[in-house]
Design a protein around this motif. Sequence first.
Motif, PDB file in Angstrom:
ATOM      1  N   THR A 113      36.198  55.252  41.637  1.00 14.62           N
ATOM      2  CA  THR A 113      36.124  54.918  40.218  1.00 14.62           C
ATOM      3  C   THR A 113      36.204  55.816  39.314  1.00 14.62           C
ATOM      4  OG1 THR A 113      33.465  55.324  40.567  1.00 14.62           O
ATOM      5  CG2 THR A 113      34.497  52.558  40.829  1.00 14.62           C
ATOM      6  N   GLU A 114      36.396  55.106  38.296  1.00 12.41           N
ATOM      7  CA  GLU A 114      36.746  56.212  37.270  1.00 12.41           C
ATOM      8  C   GLU A 114      36.193  55.133  35.789  1.00 12.41           C
ATOM      9  OE1 GLU A 114      37.990  58.903  36.447  1.00 12.41           O
ATOM     10  OE2 GLU A 114      39.085  58.473  38.746  1.00 12.41           O
ATOM     11  N   ARG A 115      35.694  55.921  34.143  1.00 15.02           N
ATOM     12  CA  ARG A 115      35.099  56.027  33.502  1.00 15.02           C
ATOM     13  C   ARG A 115      35.354  53.985  33.087  1.00 15.02           C
ATOM     14  NH1 ARG A 115      33.132  59.069  27.914  1.00 15.02           N
ATOM     15  NH2 ARG A 115      32.074  60.483  29.966  1.00 15.02           N
ATOM     16  N   SER A 116      36.886  54.385  33.573  1.00 16.09           N
ATOM     17  CA  SER A 116      38.098  53.249  32.647  1.00 16.09           C
ATOM     18  C   SER A 116      37.187  52.107  33.193  1.00 16.09           C
ATOM     19  CB  SER A 116      39.437  53.489  32.519  1.00 16.09           C
ATOM     20  OG  SER A 116      39.960  53.410  34.574  1.00 16.09           O
ATOM     21  N   ASP A 117      36.439  52.412  34.870  1.00 18.30           N
ATOM     22  CA  ASP A 117      36.431  50.662  35.394  1.00 18.30           C
ATOM     23  C   ASP A 117      35.278  50.256  35.262  1.00 18.30           C
ATOM     24  OD1 ASP A 117      38.523  50.900  37.241  1.00 18.30           O
ATOM     25  OD2 ASP A 117      37.979  52.719  38.403  1.00 18.30           O
ATOM     26  N   SER A 118      34.524  50.899  34.026  1.00 16.94           N
ATOM     27  CA  SER A 118      33.325  50.218  33.454  1.00 16.94           C
ATOM     28  C   SER A 118      34.028  49.049  32.329  1.00 16.94           C
ATOM     29  CB  SER A 118      32.512  50.845  31.849  1.00 16.94           C
ATOM     30  OG  SER A 118      31.724  52.494  33.462  1.00 16.94           O
ATOM     31  N   ALA A 119      33.652  48.102  33.097  1.00  9.51           N
ATOM     32  CA  ALA A 119      35.008  46.570  32.299  1.00  9.51           C
ATOM     33  C   ALA A 119      34.065  45.900  32.723  1.00  9.51           C
ATOM     34  CB  ALA A 119      36.615  47.172  32.760  1.00  9.51           C
ATOM     35  N   LEU A 120      34.728  44.681  32.439  1.00 12.08           N
ATOM     36  CA  LEU A 120      34.156  43.544  32.536  1.00 12.08           C
ATOM     37  C   LEU A 120      35.134  42.879  33.466  1.00 12.08           C
ATOM     38  CD1 LEU A 120      32.353  40.983  31.795  1.00 12.08           C
ATOM     39  CD2 LEU A 120      33.927  39.714  30.462  1.00 12.08           C
ATOM     40  N   PHE A 121      34.656  42.674  34.814  1.00 12.19           N
ATOM     41  CA  PHE A 121      36.029  42.403  35.896  1.00 12.19           C
ATOM     42  C   PHE A 121      35.992  40.913  36.119  1.00 12.19           C
ATOM     43  CE2 PHE A 121      36.288  46.786  36.887  1.00 12.19           C
ATOM     44  CZ  PHE A 121      37.065  46.337  37.406  1.00 12.19           C
ATOM     45  N   ARG A 149      30.562  57.673  39.233  1.00 11.52           N
ATOM     46  CA  ARG A 149      31.595  57.690  38.931  1.00 11.52           C
ATOM     47  C   ARG A 149      32.040  58.763  40.210  1.00 11.52           C
ATOM     48  NH1 ARG A 149      33.672  60.816  33.086  1.00 11.52           N
ATOM     49  NH2 ARG A 149      35.729  61.305  33.789  1.00 11.52           N
ATOM     50  N   GLY A 150      33.681  58.513  40.545  1.00  9.16           N
ATOM     51  CA  GLY A 150      34.254  58.803  41.649  1.00  9.16           C
ATOM     52  C   GLY A 150      33.894  59.173  42.951  1.00  9.16           C
ATOM     53  N   GLU A 151      33.026  57.621  43.542  1.00 13.83           N
ATOM     54  CA  GLU A 151      33.061  56.745  44.446  1.00 13.83           C
ATOM     55  C   GLU A 151      33.218  55.373  44.294  1.00 13.83           C
ATOM     56  OE1 GLU A 151      28.564  56.780  44.628  1.00 13.83           O
ATOM     57  OE2 GLU A 151      28.249  59.035  44.290  1.00 13.83           O
ATOM     58  N   PRO A 152      33.655  54.671  45.647  1.00 12.23           N
ATOM     59  CA  PRO A 152      34.061  53.795  45.630  1.00 12.23           C
ATOM     60  C   PRO A 152      32.734  52.643  45.606  1.00 12.23           C
ATOM     61  CG  PRO A 152      33.344  54.789  48.503  1.00 12.23           C
ATOM     62  CD  PRO A 152      33.079  55.670  46.958  1.00 12.23           C
ATOM     63  N   ALA A 153      34.046  51.322  45.341  1.00 12.81           N
ATOM     64  CA  ALA A 153      33.339  49.806  44.769  1.00 12.81           C
ATOM     65  C   ALA A 153      33.861  49.342  45.467  1.00 12.81           C
ATOM     66  CB  ALA A 153      32.612  50.407  43.663  1.00 12.81           C
ATOM     67  N   VAL A 154      33.280  47.793  45.980  1.00 12.56           N
ATOM     68  CA  VAL A 154      33.733  46.450  46.402  1.00 12.56           C
ATOM     69  C   VAL A 154      32.972  45.490  45.290  1.00 12.56           C
ATOM     70  CG1 VAL A 154      34.161  44.840  48.077  1.00 12.56           C
ATOM     71  CG2 VAL A 154      34.007  47.470  48.742  1.00 12.56           C
ATOM     72  N   LEU A 155      33.900  44.556  44.823  1.00 10.68           N
ATOM     73  CA  LEU A 155      33.309  44.005  44.041  1.00 10.68           C
ATOM     74  C   LEU A 155      33.900  42.410  44.843  1.00 10.68           C
ATOM     75  CD1 LEU A 155      33.859  45.804  42.126  1.00 10.68           C
ATOM     76  CD2 LEU A 155      34.311  44.004  40.340  1.00 10.68           C
ATOM     77  N   GLN A 156      32.932  41.429  44.178  1.00 13.51           N
ATOM     78  CA  GLN A 156      33.028  40.063  45.812  1.00 13.51           C
ATOM     79  C   GLN A 156      32.873  38.661  44.782  1.00 13.51           C
ATOM     80  OE1 GLN A 156      30.659  40.256  49.090  1.00 13.51           O
ATOM     81  NE2 GLN A 156      31.900  41.102  49.859  1.00 13.51           N
ATOM     82  N   CYS A 157      33.225  37.719  45.229  1.00 12.46           N
ATOM     83  CA  CYS A 157      33.344  36.260  44.600  1.00 12.46           C
ATOM     84  C   CYS A 157      33.608  34.688  44.977  1.00 12.46           C
ATOM     85  CB  CYS A 157      34.455  36.564  43.239  1.00 12.46           C
ATOM     86  SG  CYS A 157      34.159  36.981  41.351  1.00 12.46           S
ATOM     87  N   GLU A 158      32.530  34.384  45.360  1.00 12.12           N
ATOM     88  CA  GLU A 158      32.609  33.259  45.795  1.00 12.12           C
ATOM     89  C   GLU A 158      33.107  31.746  45.456  1.00 12.12           C
ATOM     90  OE1 GLU A 158      29.988  30.923  49.622  1.00 12.12           O
ATOM     91  OE2 GLU A 158      29.736  32.631  48.457  1.00 12.12           O
ATOM     92  N   ALA A 159      34.167  31.022  45.257  1.00 13.60           N
ATOM     93  CA  ALA A 159      34.201  29.881  44.750  1.00 13.60           C
ATOM     94  C   ALA A 159      33.753  28.574  45.375  1.00 13.60           C
ATOM     95  CB  ALA A 159      35.587  30.402  44.238  1.00 13.60           C
ATOM     96  N   LYS A 160      33.348  27.345  44.687  1.00 12.98           N
ATOM     97  CA  LYS A 160      32.866  26.322  46.445  1.00 12.98           C
ATOM     98  C   LYS A 160      34.202  25.404  45.367  1.00 12.98           C
ATOM     99  CE  LYS A 160      28.473  27.902  47.100  1.00 12.98           C
ATOM    100  NZ  LYS A 160      26.363  27.525  47.270  1.00 12.98           N
ATOM    101  N   GLY A 161      34.694  24.185  45.617  1.00 12.96           N
ATOM    102  CA  GLY A 161      35.492  22.894  45.405  1.00 12.96           C
ATOM    103  C   GLY A 161      36.487  22.601  46.108  1.00 12.96           C
ATOM    104  N   GLU A 162      36.369  21.606  45.773  1.00 11.06           N
ATOM    105  CA  GLU A 162      37.906  21.080  46.317  1.00 11.06           C
ATOM    106  C   GLU A 162      39.504  22.288  46.992  1.00 11.06           C
ATOM    107  OE1 GLU A 162      37.304  17.663  47.092  1.00 11.06           O
ATOM    108  OE2 GLU A 162      35.818  17.924  45.724  1.00 11.06           O
ATOM    109  N   LYS A 163      39.591  22.800  48.103  1.00 17.56           N
ATOM    110  CA  LYS A 163      40.474  23.497  48.910  1.00 17.56           C
ATOM    111  C   LYS A 163      41.485  22.582  48.611  1.00 17.56           C
ATOM    112  CE  LYS A 163      36.770  25.107  51.895  1.00 17.56           C
ATOM    113  NZ  LYS A 163      36.751  25.212  53.033  1.00 17.56           N
ATOM    114  N   PRO A 164      42.814  23.518  48.652  1.00 11.85           N
ATOM    115  CA  PRO A 164      42.835  24.501  48.273  1.00 11.85           C
ATOM    116  C   PRO A 164      42.362  25.372  46.853  1.00 11.85           C
ATOM    117  CG  PRO A 164      45.139  24.030  48.072  1.00 11.85           C
ATOM    118  CD  PRO A 164      44.231  22.297  47.871  1.00 11.85           C
TER     119      PRO A 164
END
Length: 2041
Positions: A886-894, A831-846
């Motif tokens: 981060t806050e407690r409310s950031d404990s969530a499903l992204f 709690r209180g520290e920064p965080a980075v979340l990453q998603c990589e999608a494959k498939g026909e672009k765009p």
Amino acid sequence: MAYMMPNERLKWLTLCAAVVVLASVGNTLAANPADSDQKGPVFLKEPTNRIDFSNSTGAEIECKSSGNPMPEIIWIRSDGTAVGDVPGLRQISSDGKLVFPPFRAEDYRQEVHAQVYACLARNQFGSIISRDVHVRAVVQQFYESEVNNEYVIRGNSAVLKCSIPSFVADFVQVVSWQDEEGQLYGTLEDQQGTDGKYLVLPSGELHIREVGPEDGYKSYQCRTKHRLTGETRLSATKGRLVITEPIGSVPPKINNINDKFQLMQVKLSQNFAMQCPGQAYPVPVVRWYKFIEGTTRKQAVVLNDRVKQVSGTLIIKDAVVEDSGKYLCVVNNSVGGESVETVLTVTAPLSAKIDPPTQTIDFGRPAVFTCQYTGNPIKTVSWMKDGKAMGHSEPVLRIESVKKEDKGMYQCFVRNDQESAEASAELKLGGRFDPPVIRQAFQEETMEPGPSVFLKCVAGGNPTPEISWELDGKKIANNDRFQVGQYVTVNGDVVSYLNITSVHANDGGLYKCIAKSKVGVAEHSAKLNVYGLPYIRQMEKKAIVAGETLMVTCPVAGYPIDSIVWERDNRALPINRKQKVFPNGTLIIENVERNSDQATYTCVAKNQEGYSARGSLEVQVMVLPRIIPFAFEEGPAQVGQYLTLHCSVPGGDLPLLIEWTLNGIAIGDELGISTERVGSRGSVLTIEAVEAPHAGNFTCHASNLAGQQRYTTLLNVYVPPRWILEPTDKAFAQGSDAKVECKADGFPKPQVTWKKAVGDTPGEYKDLKKSDNIRVEEGTLHIDNIQKTNEGYYLCEAINGIGSGLSAVIMVSVQAPPEFTEKLRNQTARRGEPAVLQCEAKGEKPIGILWNMNNMRLDPKNDNRYTIREEILSAGVMSSLSIKRTERSDSALFTCVATNAFGSDDASINMIVQEVPEMPYALKVLDKSGRSVQLSWAQPYDGNSPLNRYIIEFKRSRASWDEIDRVMVPGHTTEAQVQKLSPATTYNIRIVAENEIGSSQSSEAVTIITAEEAPSGKPQNIKVEPVNQTTLRVTWKPPARSDWNGEILGYYVGYKLSNTNSSYIFETINFITEEGKEHNLELNNLRVYTQYSVVIQAFNKIGAGPLSDEEKQFTAEGTPSQPPSDTACTTLTSQTIRVSWVSPPLESANGVIKTYKVVYAPSDEWYDETKRHYKKTASSDTVLHGLKKYTNYTMQVLATTAGGDGVRSVPIHCQTEPDVPEAPTDVKALVMGNAAILVSWRPPAQPNGIITQYTVYSKAEGAETETKTQKVPHYQMSFEATELEKNKPYEFWVTASTTIGEGQQSKSIVAMPSDQVPAKIASFDDTFTATFKEDAKMPCLAVGAPQPEITWKIKGVEFSANDRMRLLPDGSLLIKSVNRQDAGDYSCHAENSIAKDSITHKLIVLAPPQSPHVTLSATTTDALTVRLKPHEGDTAPLHGYTLHYKPEFGEWETAEVSVDSQKHNIENLLCGSRYQVYATGFNNIGAGEASDILNTRTKGQKPKLPEKPRFIEVSSNSVSLHFKAWKDGGCPMSHFVVESKKRDQLEWNQISNNVKPDNNYVVLDLEPATWYNLRITAHNSAGFTVAEYDFATLTVTGGTIAPLDDGMGHGNVHARIPMPAWMPEWLDLNFMVPLIATVVVVAVGICVVCVALSRRRSDDMRGGQKDVYYDVVYNQTMGPGATLDKRRPDLRDELGYIAPPNRKLPPVPGSNYNTCDRIKRGRGGLRSNHSTWDPRRNPNLYEELKAPPVPMHGNANIYGHGGHAHGNVECHYRHPGMEDEICPYATFHLLGFREEMDPTKAMNFQTFPHQNGHTPVPGHAGTMLPPGHPGHVHSRSGSQSMPRANRYQRKNSQGGQSSIYTPAPEYDDPANCAEEDQYRRYTRVNSQGGSLYSGPGPEYDDPANCAPEEDQYGSQYGGPYGQPYDHYGSRGSMGRRSIGSARNPGNGSPEPPPPPPRNHDMSNSSFNDSKESNEISEAECDRDHGPRGNYGAVKRSPQPKDQRTTEEMRKLIERNEAGPKQLQLQQTNGAGFTAYDTMAV
């Protein structure tokens, strides 16, 4: 010819039967039209093809079908015969199962256990048969498998076989192999691959490749498993490899010639292996080939993942049907070669389906059923109809023209050698099918020529039939003499007639009418005989086909005909075996041939006169064509080949027509086929060059006049594959089901296969791996749920061995939506520290990517903590979400959602923000002991980091948190135990949670006190005393305080039968907190007079202490009942209440308590039984759910045993908690002006509590303005909204609030301020309930401008004010002191110039009920039934009745009666007694008026006298009394008192005072030849009857003595006594005694008169005449309720009158002759020292009295017992109305009838103490206490013997309404026993002002309440016991307690036993029934002639203390020392009896 020939008759009968059958079938069809609901049978559950079972398990074969009506199930064999039960081996259950029970091996029967069965289901619409069921029972028998040695050349592969006996081979399979070291070799399924050295083949062989010398040292065993029994066993022998070294080269050879050609059959999807058993050296190469179907060409087997080759063995997994065919294995080495041929059949399960499954076809229309089947191989196709074979074997069944008989169930069966399958379909008939029926027809007739003939036929049917006529088989046409006509009647029948004008002899013959329609034919025939010469009509030429049967009848006319014969060539037939001639002229020739049977036949008819007629018939025999079979060359033809066929017809009549067809189509030139006729009997077909279309069936048709014949041959043409449907490139969306078709044609049929290119380019292909989603069906490629991995090039190939085959390459592309490789992952951050979340999608672009947080769109613009970046990658897109802190409310499903043109995908990141945990909460104590405590708590928020541990901190309550102890607990638990605590100590405990991040704060502390320990001391001062016959009272005190070890909760009291080994029965008693208070417990339901052992132990929360020492005691006699325990209730919520209770004591349970029943209802509905609810539970508490909120509930608890419900507890009351209220029920908004609106409302229907306020919400409609609220006090029902805008609509709604919160909102209402204010009423229509005599107010709040005028109408009448009703200023109507007449409708009207309005209120007045109606319904001896009916004018609901009743001299009792009980039984009443009854009703207002008093009485009378001869039986020294001769008068007899005396004696001797009514009684020890008097007193609850008898005993020899002298010379009983001569004559005693007695009586009478006169002058005038009347009984009796009216004046003046026997005796005026007077006047120093009773003094009831020195002897003994006049303070304590009361214990002399006869028989009697005694105990005023005994101890002694203990402790609830002295109707004679009647009637004084003399109290055994004698007269006065006490008489005694009182410890006299209970068996009682008793029983009405105690000589008491002189006794009295049984008078002239307690009267 007057008779019918036999064959003709047979034909007629057959015809009639056919007509009847057709008619009945037609009617059935007509009555049962095809109904949509009705259908033929269909199998729901069909048995499988094979049922194998073990004889130890048996089997059940189920067969279920459906249909309407429900089909019947029948089991049949394969030959169609039905199967029956074979006991113990085969049975058919009721539900249609075929059951084979387990059986012994010796009971095996092949025809039962190895049989083919089928299940047949049938109903009226048809039958169906199941597939064949091959049943095979396997008898368990011993078997062994063996492994033999295998010889193999080194380097080759070896195959070891497991030999299984043939009789179990079908059921036993190899599961594994092992060597001697235990190394296991599993089956193919268990092994990872096929590359190893060892391989177990699917068929069970062990395959060992590349055998070396080392393999010869191992031995192998196979393990087999029996699939039916599950048994596994190792082979009996071990096999090994015998390895031979080759000598030179060895060519391949097959050792077993049978192995060169093999047949294999494998099931679909099974694994299998084909072996090639050739060995050679060098090691050979093995290749496998498969022949192309239908050809001799072969191609190499393609090996892939499914098809593998291991050495020479070909292993195929997951067999498919396409694997079927002929395989060739070729073994080659450098020396030579060998081959093995294997034919493989892959069997697929058979299944069939008929299309359509049901069809409805009209008559004459075609029907087609197609059998669609799958499976392999298919040997036969067959059809059945309704369970019978049709002989059709094609897949398509076609019925060209449906007839009626075609309807039913059709089945298609497909079979092979292994199994069968079937399908069924139903054919229903459409339209109506009523075949023709002949309804009326002509009969055979014989007539003369000349007249006309009329023949008539009537037929019916649907469709309407046509009728035609025939004569001898020839159709009749209309001509000049024959006319045929017909018409149709209104009901649809056809009437046809044949008219023959002027009939001739030649018209005779067989006439037939034929009714024909498209659905059938009906016909009728009968002969018409016309007298005349024989005549034969012309017969036409008859043509018939050779081989058929010729049947012809000679058409003869004329009558009578004697004979009809057939001739040929003038020879009479028959002339061979084929010919048959019948007398009626019929000729039959079977199997006609041209050569022998074609000729002219002549029919000759003759009559008896010899006249004959002849007719000729020419028979022509035609021959059918005969074709010689022909065929093409063997095998299929090649394209372009030349072919020819020759069709030759050597037989058959010319001319012949010969034609050719191909596949049923006539052959033309366009096919390239030519035909040419060869002569008259041949034709040649030529094909110049064979083409593919030429394949098929070639048929030659030959026809002539006789018919047609055909012959067919098949031509197969080799055709290379050709495309029917060539595949092309396809594109599919990912996830869809892809389907690519590839179809080719050719002969043989091409095999279509698919392959996939290796890599991304076409070129190299490999077989498709069989998987769940890829399959090939009939050439079509299916890819289910296609994915990107399935993309690529595919090759479709069609090969049939002709040509090179076809192939096509296509591209299958998959259009993929985006895809995330990782669907879900977790990510953590502090709690209180920064965080980075990453998603990589494959498939026909765009690809576009969006972020969601907890399924909500995440937009960085709304929160600057979030930043999103995207990066384009080669395979797709990467998106990053950055969070600054981060806050407690950031404990969530992204969730990141990626989308492109082909779809979308999402991936989720579970973001976990970690922090220190929160503090634990809900810390609770689960369990505790003296040394430990078990805790539980709720796991807190863990900060998203797993909790490592909890730290439990605890301290003593007085210590600080600095001095604490700790316990560490793992973080995964929420329970822990803290140990090493001190008992009974207060602790504070708290808890801390800890994770990786840190520690939480401390929880809230809980305080606990450690548990106690069990007590260590025994209860003290234990006493066990009997209460009654089933109850013991146990009393004890607690153990010493130091031994408690905590707070004692109660005690366990255990008891058991003494001297038995049974265990104790314990009961629990709660602890009494009062200091020094004794505990007590009554043990009930014990055995009568049995010794019990009792132990007690104290217990606290922990347990029980030590048992006390055993105390033993006997139960007493008496049987009280005990009510159950109490209850308690606790409110839990607004709708739940906990009810708890203590189980009723075991002794009061009277059985095992199974359940408890809680009766509950809202208190205001409690009176209504129908509204009560019941809940059962087995525990001692329960929670009532679903209750009304904020409602007072009434509850009762009762225990239920198997016998029924027990006594209900006292009602308890609890109120449910309040809740939020419902919405106000109605709202009004009324315009008050241009800126004001009045809002009014009605309170909620369910307030659910006390309304604290209302909230009014207002809002301008349509505007976005905020809602305004206004709180309004709860008593205010309206609110004026002001400052509103004119002409703007406003919306209002209201809510109500309780202390719990705000309730639901009311409906919204809209109003608009305006200048126009019409008159409106803000109040609502309502119903008001007012209580009687209270004020009521009805509101009418109105608005309007101008101010409206308010008027009221009451019940439709204009209201005018009066002193009770007035109009209040606010418009309300006030009614003061409401009465019943005020109920009704009240309407308020408000009116102004704009409008008017009105409301109507309803007023309900609740008043107490008016007096109910009470009527008597029935009476019995001990019960009254009354009928209750409410008053008609009652309006308020009645809750119930209170029934009041009392006996004539008893207290009032009440009984509650429910409102719906129309009748009520008042039980346990006295027999033959008067009762008063009245009732009051009550409701929630209160109790109402009383009803009229009902005076009635119970049935029953006093005993009735028997006849003397039936009662008395005399002998010489005894007399037998037969008490059964007495009649009980309706009230059961209780007992008899028997007294006797010699005739000349004065005193009576009591023989027994307790003789049972059912017994005979013998009086013994009488003197022979002596006259005796016998006195019998019979008692029942209605009273008693006294009878006297004279009898004389017999002489010693049995003779009788002379009768008594009656003054007329009869008898000599009173013979004169011889006297000396000097004595004068008049001195004779017989003369003197009566004379002296007369003088004495006169003197006494004068004294009495004097005393009476003097007393009358000195009496207080408030007193009345004394109410004491004495009756002398001359066989006349009185009931207990009989009284004399003391107000009768005539009785006052009958002083001294001696009544004759039939007159009533006067009262003796107590004022002139009363011992009390002497005491009052102080004569002889008898005046007491104190004249009033002092309650402070010891309640000694006796005063010191000075007695004269000598007891008075003879007549009136004024002082009673020898001068001891037992004075009583009662005499000095004057009661109103009792100043002249006879004093207790005063003895009187009463003159009566006997005294007239014999003055010496003056009778003395003694009064008893006042029944209100001065005992300071209410309700027990008649029993005297022993001196010095505390009064309160005696408070219940009188009630110990009666079930209704409180009966006479009640106030007179009638308030003195009862008459004090009511004359009883049975008061016939006051001459009853004086004392008896006195005591019987005036038992008690009700000191509370009710009835002065109450009736006998049931709480006493005697209503006479003679204190000293322990209720001496109890049993005969309605008490519950049938026996009186033994001490039966009036003896001077100081009061003794009743049963249950303490005995005088100094008394050594034997204690008489307690009285037995009602119906007690006296056979084992210890009562003293004889005169030998040492206690004298008192007789009612005994006459005491002489001094007191003259019963006879004194019988010495066993103890000296009992033998006291008169003086000693007087001194004892003065010192208050005499015991209750020690006052005995010493007499000298008795008859051997001891006077006991009191003197006899």
